[in-house]
Structures are given as structure tokens and as C-alpha cells.
Design a protein around this motif. Structure first.
Motif, short mmCIF file in Angstrom:
data_model
loop_
_atom_site.label_atom_id
_atom_site.label_comp_id
_atom_site.label_asym_id
_atom_site.label_seq_id
_atom_site.Cartn_x
_atom_site.Cartn_y
_atom_site.Cartn_z
N ALA A 1 0.83 -0.99 -0.25
CA ALA A 1 -0.05 -0.03 -0.22
C ALA A 1 0.71 1.43 0.01
N ALA A 2 1.96 1.27 0.66
CA ALA A 2 2.86 2.36 0.57
C ALA A 2 3.97 2.51 0.05
N TRP A 3 4.00 1.41 -0.99
CA TRP A 3 5.31 1.20 -1.76
C TRP A 3 5.49 2.33 -2.99
N ARG A 4 6.69 2.89 -2.86
CA ARG A 4 7.20 3.72 -4.14
C ARG A 4 8.36 2.95 -4.89
N THR B 1 5.93 -2.61 -11.77
CA THR B 1 4.77 -3.04 -12.18
C THR B 1 3.84 -2.25 -11.44
N SER B 2 2.48 -2.19 -11.83
CA SER B 2 1.48 -1.51 -11.01
C SER B 2 1.19 -2.33 -9.63
N ARG B 3 0.77 -2.04 -8.74
CA ARG B 3 0.30 -2.77 -7.50
C ARG B 3 -0.76 -3.98 -7.90
N LEU B 4 -1.43 -3.67 -8.58
CA LEU B 4 -2.37 -4.76 -8.99
C LEU B 4 -1.84 -5.99 -9.62
N THR B 5 -0.83 -5.41 -10.67
CA THR B 5 -0.05 -6.44 -11.25
C THR B 5 0.79 -7.24 -10.21
N PHE B 6 1.21 -6.79 -9.40
CA PHE B 6 2.23 -7.18 -8.44
C PHE B 6 1.55 -8.12 -7.45
N LEU B 7 0.30 -7.70 -7.21
CA LEU B 7 -0.61 -8.79 -6.24
C LEU B 7 -0.78 -9.94 -7.07
#
Length: 297
Positions: A170-173, A227-233
Motif C-alpha cells: 500500500a505504501a510502496w514507491r 509494475t502496478s500494485r495490482l499486477t504485483f499482487l
């Protein structure tokens, strides 16, 4: 260094696995006493103390047996390798990933019973900033995950690292890394994580570096790009089987030495512990450690 395999010094971390190692200690000792001529048990206060205990035991010609987590095993391994001694690892911690990669049972009592039949094998010993480890050193997103995991008390094994990863997303950059392998041209990476693996597993059973070999003289270096957060998840479940390395977001290199820097501060974690701050150099010492492993293939 001459070592008598019937003489054992068990170095135990009393707090490993939230006291798991200590709870199982009596059973472990009973199994060792069945076949060993002399078994000594010494509790350790911290990793530096564990290293000193290992050096003392090795100087006495005794096998060093690490009963705790991956961090204890890595610290003890460094001292044993420097002294030319012999190491055995019993899984008494939270993740036990190095033991998992060796094909050991998750029950240290069973491993203790089988240890008499183990064979000696030369394996590699990597280090970051001069501090040894056995499994996987990583930095970036993994650093944030490890901080959360180390603060979590209600979960164990794979579950604590999965929980920590989901919280950290959630907080990742994304980070801008510079990675140099074996003195070659610097590589720029804008992404999540850089890792240097000696063994396959970390995070309580994640098969992060599926092709890593503890005895090939090389580090497996993984670069996880942005990647996007969604792709990563969506990709995250693949790490448990090792299939993540077949995606376009993961690049795998191999080498004996890697230098890593980043555009913001991070600690490099290995085997659950912070070992160095960036910029850092990670290298492998081929065949530096004498290790007892199962006698099978």
C-alpha cells in the motif's frame, strides 16, 4: 580442522520461533544423546555471541549444531567456515528456509535422530558487507516487508511474510537501483527488489530463487522491475512455486559479486536480519563451508 562427529555443541537461540527452539530442545537432545558420545547445549544471547560460541566449539574439534532460525544458522556458519569446522542445521525458527532447501524435516527432533547418517558437503557461503548469510539477501520492497514481519507476533512462517507483503504494498514507491555484477557495466533498475540468492527459499517457504544452488560457486541475482500494485499482487502467488521468474517483470543474472545502490536508504536483509545498509556489496565464497546434509541424492 579435525572434527569428531560424535562430539556436538548445540547452539540454541531461546527466542527462535517465539520459543519453539527452546520448547523442542529436550526432545532434540534426547535424540542426539542416542548416538553422539558427548552433547553440549549452549544458549546464545545474540548473533555475535553465537559466532563466538561456534568458534570455541570448532577449536575443540566439535561439530557445531545450530538450533534456531535462518539468522542464527548464517551467523554460526560464518564462524565455522573461518575456523574450518563442520556445521549441522536444525530447524528451530520461524521460517527455516535454509533447512527446507536442504530437504530436511520441519521437526528438529527428527533431523537430530537422522543426523548420524548425514554426509559432509562443501557449500558456498555468501556475505554482504562482510557479514555471512546462507539463504537470500534482498533489498528494496523486501526490506519494508521484513521490518513489518519482524514486528508481527501473531502469525508464523509463510503467513507472516504474506501478511507483511500485503501491508507493504500500500505504501510502496518504486526505487531506482544501480546494480553492478562482477565488475561489469552498471545496470539501472526502476522497480521493487534486488536479491542475491545462495539458496532457493525465503519468507517461510517462498521459492524465490528456484534455480539457486548452494554449491555452484555463484549467486543467483534477481531484479524485480516496476509494475502496478495490482499486477504485483496478481503475480505474488507465483513466488511460492517459483513461476514468477518466468514473467517479463523478473530478470535473473548470475555472478560471484554484486554491488547495489539506490536512490533512497535501505537496509539489506538476509535470513531475517538486517546485515548492511546501501550501498552494499554482496559476494560469494565458493565451497567455504563444511555442512552436514542428508545422505540421499
Amino acid at each position: 580442522m579435525e572434527v569428531d562427529r560424535r562430539l556436538l555443541t548445540v547452539i540454541v537461540n531461546p527466542s527462535a520461533g517465539r520459543g519453539r527452539a527452546l520448547r523442542l530442545l529436550d526432545g532434540v537432545r534426547a535424540e542426539l544423546d542416542r548416538w553422539a558420545a558427548d552433547v553440549r547445549v549452549v544458549p546464545t544471547r545474540d548473533l555475535a555471541h553465537a559466532g563466538r560460541l561456534a568458534a570455541e566449539a570448532t577449536a575443540q574439534g566439535r561439530v557445531v549444531v545450530a538450533l534456531g532460525g535462518d539468522g542464527l544458522a548464517g551467523a554460526v556458519a560464518g564462524a565455522v567456515a573461518r575456523a574450518g569446522g563442520l556445521l549441522a542445521v536444525l530447524p528451530g525458527g520461524r521460517g527455516n528456509d535454509f533447512a527446507r532447501g536442504l530437504g530436511l524435516s520441519a521437526d528438529p527432533r527428527r533431523v537430530a535422530a537422522e543426523l548420524a547418517g548425514f554426509r559432509e558437503r562443501r557449500v558456498d557461503l555468501p556475505e554482504v558487507g562482510g557479514r555471512p548469510y546462507l539463504g537470500i539477501a534482498s533489498v528494496g520492497f523486501d526490506s519494508d516487508v521484513q521490518v513489518i514481519a519482524n514486528q508481527t507476533r501473531l502469525l508464523r512462517g509463510r503467513h507472516v511474510y504474506t501478511y507483511a507483503a500485503l501491508r507493504a504494498v500500500a505504501a510502496w514507491r518504486p526505487v531506482r537501483f544501480t546494480v553492478t555484477v562482477d565488475g561489469g557495466p552498471p545496470r539501472a533498475l526502476h522497480g521493487w527488489t534486488v536479491a542475491a540468492a545462495n539458496a532457493a527459499y525465503y519468507g517461510g517457504g517462498m521459492r524465490f530463487a528456484p534455480d539457486a544452488d548452494v554449491a555452484d560457486g555463484l549467486l543467483e541475482i534477481l531484479l524485480i522491475s516496476r509494475t502496478s500494485r495490482l499486477t504485483f499482487l496478481a503475480l505474488f502467488p507465483r513466488v511460492f512455486t517459483g513461476r514468477h521468474v518466468h514473467t517479463r517483470h523478473v530478470q535473473v543474472l548470475r555472478g560471484r559479486r554484486v554491488h547495489i545502490s539506490a536512490d533512497r536508504p535501505f537496509a539489506v536483509y538476509a535470513d531475517g536480519d538486517p546485515l548492511a545498509d546501501l550501498p552494499a556489496e554482496i559476494l560469494v565464497r565458493p565451497g567455504a563451508l563444511r555442512l552436514l546434509v542428508p545422505a540421499g541424492p
